[in-house]
Design an enzyme around this catalytic site. Sequence first.
Site, PDB file in Angstrom:
ATOM      1  N   SER A 168       0.855  -1.182   0.000  1.00 14.13           N
ATOM      2  CA  SER A 168       0.000   0.000   0.000  1.00 14.13           C
ATOM      3  C   SER A 168       0.893   1.234   0.000  1.00 14.13           C
ATOM      4  O   SER A 168       1.708   1.416   0.911  1.00 14.13           O
ATOM      5  CB  SER A 168      -0.885  -0.020   1.255  1.00 14.13           C
ATOM      6  OG  SER A 168      -1.607   1.181   1.370  1.00 14.13           O
ATOM      7  N   LYS A 194      -1.356  -0.986  -4.219  1.00 15.55           N
ATOM      8  CA  LYS A 194      -2.524  -0.205  -3.778  1.00 15.55           C
ATOM      9  C   LYS A 194      -2.098   1.249  -3.653  1.00 15.55           C
ATOM     10  O   LYS A 194      -1.068   1.551  -3.040  1.00 15.55           O
ATOM     11  CB  LYS A 194      -3.008  -0.758  -2.431  1.00 15.55           C
ATOM     12  CG  LYS A 194      -3.999   0.110  -1.682  1.00 15.55           C
ATOM     13  CD  LYS A 194      -4.645  -0.696  -0.564  1.00 15.55           C
ATOM     14  CE  LYS A 194      -4.757   0.101   0.724  1.00 15.55           C
ATOM     15  NZ  LYS A 194      -5.328  -0.711   1.817  1.00 15.55           N
ATOM     16  N   LYS A 203      -3.210   5.180  -2.578  1.00 14.36           N
ATOM     17  CA  LYS A 203      -4.166   6.019  -1.852  1.00 14.36           C
ATOM     18  C   LYS A 203      -4.623   7.142  -2.783  1.00 14.36           C
ATOM     19  O   LYS A 203      -3.803   7.720  -3.506  1.00 14.36           O
ATOM     20  CB  LYS A 203      -3.482   6.617  -0.615  1.00 14.36           C
ATOM     21  CG  LYS A 203      -3.107   5.572   0.429  1.00 14.36           C
ATOM     22  CD  LYS A 203      -4.341   4.995   1.102  1.00 14.36           C
ATOM     23  CE  LYS A 203      -3.954   4.015   2.198  1.00 14.36           C
ATOM     24  NZ  LYS A 203      -5.135   3.499   2.912  1.00 14.36           N
ATOM     25  N   ASP A 247      -7.391   3.128  -2.813  1.00 10.13           N
ATOM     26  CA  ASP A 247      -8.050   3.204  -1.500  1.00 10.13           C
ATOM     27  C   ASP A 247      -8.323   4.665  -1.169  1.00 10.13           C
ATOM     28  O   ASP A 247      -7.399   5.475  -1.092  1.00 10.13           O
ATOM     29  CB  ASP A 247      -7.143   2.570  -0.428  1.00 10.13           C
ATOM     30  CG  ASP A 247      -7.814   2.496   0.938  1.00 10.13           C
ATOM     31  OD1 ASP A 247      -8.972   2.936   1.072  1.00 10.13           O
ATOM     32  OD2 ASP A 247      -7.159   1.982   1.883  1.00 10.13           O
ATOM     33  N   GLU A 296     -11.266   0.700  -2.754  1.00  5.52           N
ATOM     34  CA  GLU A 296     -11.493   0.432  -1.336  1.00  5.52           C
ATOM     35  C   GLU A 296     -12.116   1.650  -0.656  1.00  5.52           C
ATOM     36  O   GLU A 296     -11.644   2.778  -0.837  1.00  5.52           O
ATOM     37  CB  GLU A 296     -10.139   0.078  -0.696  1.00  5.52           C
ATOM     38  CG  GLU A 296     -10.203  -0.362   0.756  1.00  5.52           C
ATOM     39  CD  GLU A 296      -8.825  -0.786   1.280  1.00  5.52           C
ATOM     40  OE1 GLU A 296      -7.922  -1.062   0.464  1.00  5.52           O
ATOM     41  OE2 GLU A 296      -8.654  -0.824   2.502  1.00  5.52           O
ATOM     42  N   ASP A 313     -13.574  -1.509   3.885  1.00  6.66           N
ATOM     43  CA  ASP A 313     -12.580  -1.571   4.959  1.00  6.66           C
ATOM     44  C   ASP A 313     -13.252  -0.986   6.212  1.00  6.66           C
ATOM     45  O   ASP A 313     -13.863  -1.724   7.001  1.00  6.66           O
ATOM     46  CB  ASP A 313     -11.328  -0.785   4.515  1.00  6.66           C
ATOM     47  CG  ASP A 313     -10.261  -0.610   5.594  1.00  6.66           C
ATOM     48  OD1 ASP A 313     -10.493  -1.023   6.739  1.00  6.66           O
ATOM     49  OD2 ASP A 313      -9.187  -0.031   5.295  1.00  6.66           O
ATOM     50  N   LYS A 364      -9.273  -6.640   8.675  1.00  5.51           N
ATOM     51  CA  LYS A 364      -8.205  -6.219   9.585  1.00  5.51           C
ATOM     52  C   LYS A 364      -8.557  -6.753  10.963  1.00  5.51           C
ATOM     53  O   LYS A 364      -9.660  -6.489  11.472  1.00  5.51           O
ATOM     54  CB  LYS A 364      -8.093  -4.695   9.641  1.00  5.51           C
ATOM     55  CG  LYS A 364      -7.539  -4.065   8.369  1.00  5.51           C
ATOM     56  CD  LYS A 364      -7.360  -2.562   8.535  1.00  5.51           C
ATOM     57  CE  LYS A 364      -6.926  -1.945   7.217  1.00  5.51           C
ATOM     58  NZ  LYS A 364      -6.933  -0.461   7.288  1.00  5.51           N
ATOM     59  N   GLY A 396      -3.759  -3.909   6.444  1.00  6.58           N
ATOM     60  CA  GLY A 396      -2.661  -3.592   7.360  1.00  6.58           C
ATOM     61  C   GLY A 396      -2.910  -2.273   8.058  1.00  6.58           C
ATOM     62  O   GLY A 396      -3.718  -1.458   7.613  1.00  6.58           O
TER      63      GLY A 396
HETATM   64  O1  OSB Z   1      -6.978   2.079   4.810  1.00  8.26           O
HETATM   65  O2  OSB Z   1      -5.900   0.259   4.648  1.00  8.26           O
HETATM   66  C1  OSB Z   1      -5.981   1.411   5.074  1.00  8.26           C
HETATM   67  C2  OSB Z   1      -2.733   2.433   6.793  1.00  8.26           C
HETATM   68  C3  OSB Z   1      -3.238   3.131   7.862  1.00  8.26           C
HETATM   69  C4  OSB Z   1      -4.593   3.267   8.004  1.00  8.26           C
HETATM   70  C5  OSB Z   1      -5.464   2.724   7.075  1.00  8.26           C
HETATM   71  C6  OSB Z   1      -4.966   2.012   5.990  1.00  8.26           C
HETATM   72  C7  OSB Z   1      -3.581   1.881   5.835  1.00  8.26           C
HETATM   73  C8  OSB Z   1      -2.944   1.239   4.709  1.00  8.26           C
HETATM   74  C9  OSB Z   1      -1.544   0.707   4.900  1.00  8.26           C
HETATM   75  O3  OSB Z   1      -3.430   1.175   3.605  1.00  8.26           O
HETATM   76  C10 OSB Z   1      -1.485  -0.749   5.134  1.00  8.26           C
HETATM   77  C11 OSB Z   1      -0.120  -1.187   5.603  1.00  8.26           C
HETATM   78  O4  OSB Z   1       0.835  -1.089   4.839  1.00  8.26           O
HETATM   79  O5  OSB Z   1      -0.004  -1.638   6.753  1.00  8.26           O
HETATM   80 MG    MG Z   2      -8.241   0.942   3.625  1.00  9.05          MG
END
Ligand code: OSB
Ligand code: MG
Length: 372
Positions: free
Chosen positions: A138, A164, A166, A191, A216, A241, A265, A293
């Site tokens: 991500s 992934k 953002k 995401d 997402e 999520d 999660k 994560g």
């Molecule tokens: O939305 O999945 C998410 C990190 C912090 C808060 C929310 C998210 C995330 C990530 C990173 O997308 C996931 C990771 O690398 O641990």
């Molecule tokens: Mg997410």
Amino acid sequence: MEFPLKEIILHQLRMTLNNPFTTSFGTVQDKDFFIIEAIDSEGNRGYGESVAFSTPWYTEETVQTTKHMINDFLIKILRENQITHPDDLSYLFAPIKRNNMAKAAIEGAIWDLYAKQKNTSLGNALGGKRTSIDVGISLGIQPTIKDLLQTIDKHVQNGYKRIKLKIKPGYDVDVLKEVRNHFPDTPIMADANSAYTLNDIEHLKKLDELNLMMIEQPLAHDDIVDHAELQKAINTPICLDESIHSVADARKAIQLGSCKVINIKIGRVGGLTEAKRIHDYCVKHNVDVWCGGMLEAGVGRAHNIALTTLSGFTMPGDTAGSSHYWKKDIIDPEVVVDNGQIHVPSNHGIGYEIDHKALDQFTVAKHHFSFT
Ligand code: OSB
Ligand code: MG
């Protein structure tokens, strides 16, 4: 449980990410969290990790609410009840509404302890069979498109199974188009961390031509109704999520057609037991799941790996290697990703040793709770 609890130690840690991680809700660089150490009468030690951030930007929990829940409610429940199996905690903790990340931190330590008492790996104790898992990565919002393309290229070269990205309003369709042009065949998803509303339907429809694996959490963190309307209007599969906290939420979202994929999660759903229930429900209803994560240190990462050994985790998750996040992780060995795969350790419990020197180095406070 074969042996009763003797002590729980709450280690409060502060670690600094190699790079700031930026999403539509803000930027994280310093990570404050807890490592829960559960010790039984035989001296076995189980470990769990809390995932709430310092601010309630992702969901409502924070480091401080986690501490409050553990100190003032959850420890008391552990002291007053006999635990025969880690699944018991989902019933014992049920009178405490939500606060899933606090519950999951304790439950994770008990699951690790349980697997160690049974002389088996955590994955095995959960019913998982995989000996290696596929993972993606991500990537946060980058300062420039050039940085983004370079970062993606590096991780594609390293073999990560999907990328992934953002997104947020103003940093979405055009950016993803550019990325798609440079990486025509790479599995890519986006995401939004709940940054859009139904007013953006026409805009989000433009994603359909980019062949994304999924989008997402485009809409509100607590919504499943508007997502169903959006999913009717777009072809890109929606993955939920933030909106999914329980198997009941998953059932409702699937029944309504709010999503085609679920990101599980452990922290967000209150622990491994509920994570497994959601997994089982999704397998039964042909819904793909993958493991999300929360920028975890090694203990949380090890729990994610164990969960991903379950058969329904058919899509690569967000469990990247330790070195992507940390200069030094708190487990030995660290989590290593080789060509997009993690070899699942077969050692008892979480399968990784705690690096006590590193744990102590990052510890800012410690609380002991005795059970006698
Ligand atoms: O939305 O999945 C998410 C990190 C912090 C808060 C929310 C998210 C995330 C990530 C990173 O997308 C996931 C990771 O690398 O641990
Ligand atoms: Mg997410």
